[in-house]
Design a protein around this motif. Structure first.
Motif, mmCIF file in Angstrom:
data_model
loop_
_atom_site.group_PDB
_atom_site.id
_atom_site.type_symbol
_atom_site.label_atom_id
_atom_site.label_comp_id
_atom_site.label_asym_id
_atom_site.label_seq_id
_atom_site.Cartn_x
_atom_site.Cartn_y
_atom_site.Cartn_z
ATOM 1 N N THR A 211 0.958 -1.079 -0.017
ATOM 2 C CA THR A 211 0.052 -0.001 -0.128
ATOM 3 C C THR A 211 0.806 1.157 0.093
ATOM 4 O OG1 THR A 211 -0.284 -0.306 2.462
ATOM 5 C CG2 THR A 211 -2.079 -0.918 1.091
ATOM 6 N N LEU A 368 -6.799 -4.040 2.642
ATOM 7 C CA LEU A 368 -6.770 -5.405 2.452
ATOM 8 C C LEU A 368 -8.017 -5.998 2.607
ATOM 9 C CD1 LEU A 368 -4.874 -7.663 2.550
ATOM 10 C CD2 LEU A 368 -4.493 -7.459 5.034
ATOM 11 N N ARG A 411 -0.900 -7.958 6.782
ATOM 12 C CA ARG A 411 -0.782 -6.552 7.263
ATOM 13 C C ARG A 411 0.279 -6.403 8.310
ATOM 14 N NH1 ARG A 411 -5.515 -6.773 10.842
ATOM 15 N NH2 ARG A 411 -4.131 -7.085 12.583
ATOM 16 N N TYR A 413 1.662 -3.193 10.475
ATOM 17 C CA TYR A 413 1.666 -1.796 10.899
ATOM 18 C C TYR A 413 2.604 -1.680 12.152
ATOM 19 C CZ TYR A 413 -3.478 -1.484 9.482
ATOM 20 O OH TYR A 413 -4.532 -1.273 8.644
ATOM 21 N N GLU A 469 -0.631 -4.678 3.333
ATOM 22 C CA GLU A 469 -1.146 -3.227 3.708
ATOM 23 C C GLU A 469 -0.314 -2.978 4.693
ATOM 24 O OE1 GLU A 469 -5.515 -2.343 4.510
ATOM 25 O OE2 GLU A 469 -4.903 -2.275 6.611
#
Length: 617
Positions: A211, A368, A411, A413, A469
């Motif tokens: 992303t 996502l 994912r 983060y 993501e």
């Protein structure tokens, strides 16, 4: 951003400079203390001690946001609530009755159109701070920017923002195009070629696609890991996409120059200011034959907390603003009828469904989640499996049908987790020894059965991912640096630390506060009357040919793919601009200039950048 950053020292590119604010332990050593505890020593008798260099980790940098270049600090300082007021007071806003095709250019030669866009994370933060619904927070922001009790009072010209747009509408476009980008990478229609950045839009990103909507992550990749750039999604972020849509549509429809359209975005993080300053996000990249003036698609970005500074500067008590929609006289129709229904579904009378903020999709737009839902709809009988990683900010998702793995995604983060991802994607380095093998990142033997191939040079221990993501902030965008914190909320409510409510100390309290913001974010689809039937929107709104949303792959999480495609096709056709120039962007390796030029010339360069308020970096 740190207020300590300035143009006095330019050696602050990634490596810490003198402006770095990380505290360094300076306790005296045993040898430096006198044997006589009662002896008084004056300062001039103590030998100067040369402190060791500060050891700065990436976590420290992200905690203080200090390790940006001075040029970036200057660009960020140009975007503030004071800049918004200066823009409103510098020129009057064009009268609403003049906002018809072909009339605005002759109405006044000095007027401007002021437009604002507001993120859902901002509204959720405000809702949590005041204990109101997300929809009521939206109304309060609209009243501040456009209403009769807002910032138009007390201004030199009484200027107001003609339109206040929800960035969720641009997010719909990004979600649909993002799923198409992944599908194209699997079929090889656009991916797999080796080419320079000029051809990046044409060939598409390599797998795994990462992303690109988080500017903090993009800044980090461009400066430190250029091998990541071919993997970045070419799509603009919702902020950038909406800025392009507003400036292109209004300038072409009304026949005025883009520099007479002033756009401010209210966002949850400071890094969005840097994104708005990018040269790639100016009219040079979408105007005919590159004849633009370098006018930004987003002129200014302010954070959620700066929105309250904007209100205070006008002597407005934000909590007292009406929590109701603008009156019909204050709702100005967008000059394009089709885009008016898309941008303002409630104002235009249409009950078009908002995309649902599903907790499974996270608080960063749900990229996502939308891709997983899209591919599950394309493969009936498939199931989605989630496996949590080392912490809550890492997770892997797979779509399977029987024993076959159809899609594998993830994912990541937070920068600590991002670093692990970057290591996995780092290309192998060739041995200097004759006949030596490739070294560096470890490899996993082969892909799972039925899994799409990841040709294109991807190496490391994550070659099977098709999409990842990536977001810089742990917990997602609701935890952005510009959001309202616990102490801010108590101050807004007139409370103190002695309050019986949650205080500002401790990570547990911060986590609890963030959960309140997340709750407001996820409740947005049920806070208004137009979402009373979220699963059964009128067919004519989403897709004229659609008769039901059950089991139809055209409707994904309340978003009609065909409707979004018709909107962007209309946008491209009416502006006479190729769609690729409107929705895609590019990235480049950013090299440090530290040590390559003298301080005087560097300072002059920063001053020159500071003067380019309307341009990029």
């Amino acid at each position: 951003m740190s207020a300590i950053l300035s143009a006095d020292d330019l050696n602050d590119f990634i490596s810490p400079g003198v402006a770095c604010i990380k505290p360094v332990e300076t306790l005296p050593t045993a040898s430096s203390t006198s044997s006589n505890p009662y002896e008084v020593t004056t300062e001039d008798k103590v030998a100067a001690e040369k402190l060791p260099p500060a050891q700065i980790s990436l976590t420290d940098c992200l905690a203080c946001s200090g390790c940006v270049t001075s040029a970036e600090a200057i660009l960020v300082s140009l975007q503030s609530h004071a800049e918004v007021l200066n823009a409103l007071d510098s020129t009057p806003s064009i009268a609403p009755e003049s906002l018809a095709p072909g009339l605005a250019s002759s109405a006044t030669s000095h007027g401007r159109i002021f437009v604002a866009s507001v993120s859902p994370q901002t509204r959720a933060s405000i809702a949590a701070a005041y204990g109101v619904s997300e929809r009521e927070a939206e109304y309060m922001v609209e009243q501040l920017l456009s209403g009769p009790y807002g910032i138009r009072n007390g201004g030199r010209h009484g200027s107001r923002f003609t339109w206040v747009v929800d960035t969720n509408v641009a997010r719909e476009v990004c979600l649909v195009l993002g799923a198409e980008e992944v599908a194209e990478s699997l079929t090889g229609l656009r991916g797999g070629a080796e080419a320079g950045m000029k051809e990046a839009v044409d060939i598409g990103p390599r797998k795994p696609i990462l992303t690109s909507s988080c500017p903090g992550w993009i800044c980090y990749a461009e400066k430190t890991h250029p091998h990541i750039l071919p993997h970045l999604s070419r799509l603009k972020s919702p902020q950038a996409l909406l800025g392009t849509l507003l400036k292109t549509s209004l300038s072409r429809r009304l026949g005025i120059s883009p520099d007479r359209i002033w756009h401010v975005a209210v966002m949850p993080c400071f890094d969005k200011k840097l994104e708005a300053s990018r040269e790639e996000l100016t009219d040079v990249y979408w105007k005919d034959k590159g004849k633009g003036k370098g006018v930004r698609d987003v002129d200014c970005v302010i954070t959620t907390k700066e929105l309250f500074m904007l209100a205070d500067s006008r002597g407005i008590q934000f909590s007292q603003l009406p929590r109701t929609p603008l009156s019909s006289t204050d709702q100005i129709p967008f000059p394009d009828t089709i885009l008016n229904k898309f941008l303002f579904p409630t104002h235009s009378g249409a009950r078009r469904l908002r995309p649902r903020n599903n907790p499974e999709g996270g608080t960063s737009g749900g990229y996502l989640h939308h891709i997983l839902q899209t591919f599950q709809a394309r493969y009936p009988g498939s199931t989605i499996h989630m496996e949590r990683g080392r912490n809550a900010d890492v997770a892997e998702y797979t779509i399977t049908r029987g024993d076959a793995v159809l899609l594998r995604t993830a994912r990541y983060y937070g920068f600590r987790n991002i670093q692990n991802l970057v290591r996995k994607l780092k290309p192998p380095r060739k041995s200097r020894l004759p006949g030596g093998r490739l070294g560096g990142a470890s490899r996993k033997p082969g892909n799972a059965a039925g899994q799409p191939s990841t040709a294109g040079g991807t190496t490391g221990s994550a070659p099977e991912y098709v999409y990842v993501e990536v977001m810089a902030c742990p917990g997602g965008c609701t935890n952005g640096g510009g959001q309202i914190k616990i102490a801010d909320a108590m101050e807004l409510r007139g409370e103190h630390e002695s309050s019986t409510e949650t205080t500002q100390s401790g990570p547990a309290a911060q986590k609890q506060w963030l959960s309140l913001i997340d709750e407001a974010y996820f409740s947005s689809d049920s806070s208004g009357e137009e979402e009373s039937e979220p699963h059964s929107p009128p067919p004519s709104v989403l897709n004229p040919s659609q008769t039901t949303t059950d089991g139809d792959p055209d409707i994904i999480n309340g978003i009609s793919i065909s409707y979004i495609n018709s909107i962007i096709s209309h946008w491209s056709r009416t502006t006479n601009i190729p769609l690729e120039n409107l929705v895609y962007t590019a990235y480049r390796k950013v090299e440090s200039a530290v040590g390559k030029e003298d301080k005087a010339s560097s300072t002059e360069k920063v001053v020159e950048l500071a003067g380019k308020i309307g341009g990029g970096w």
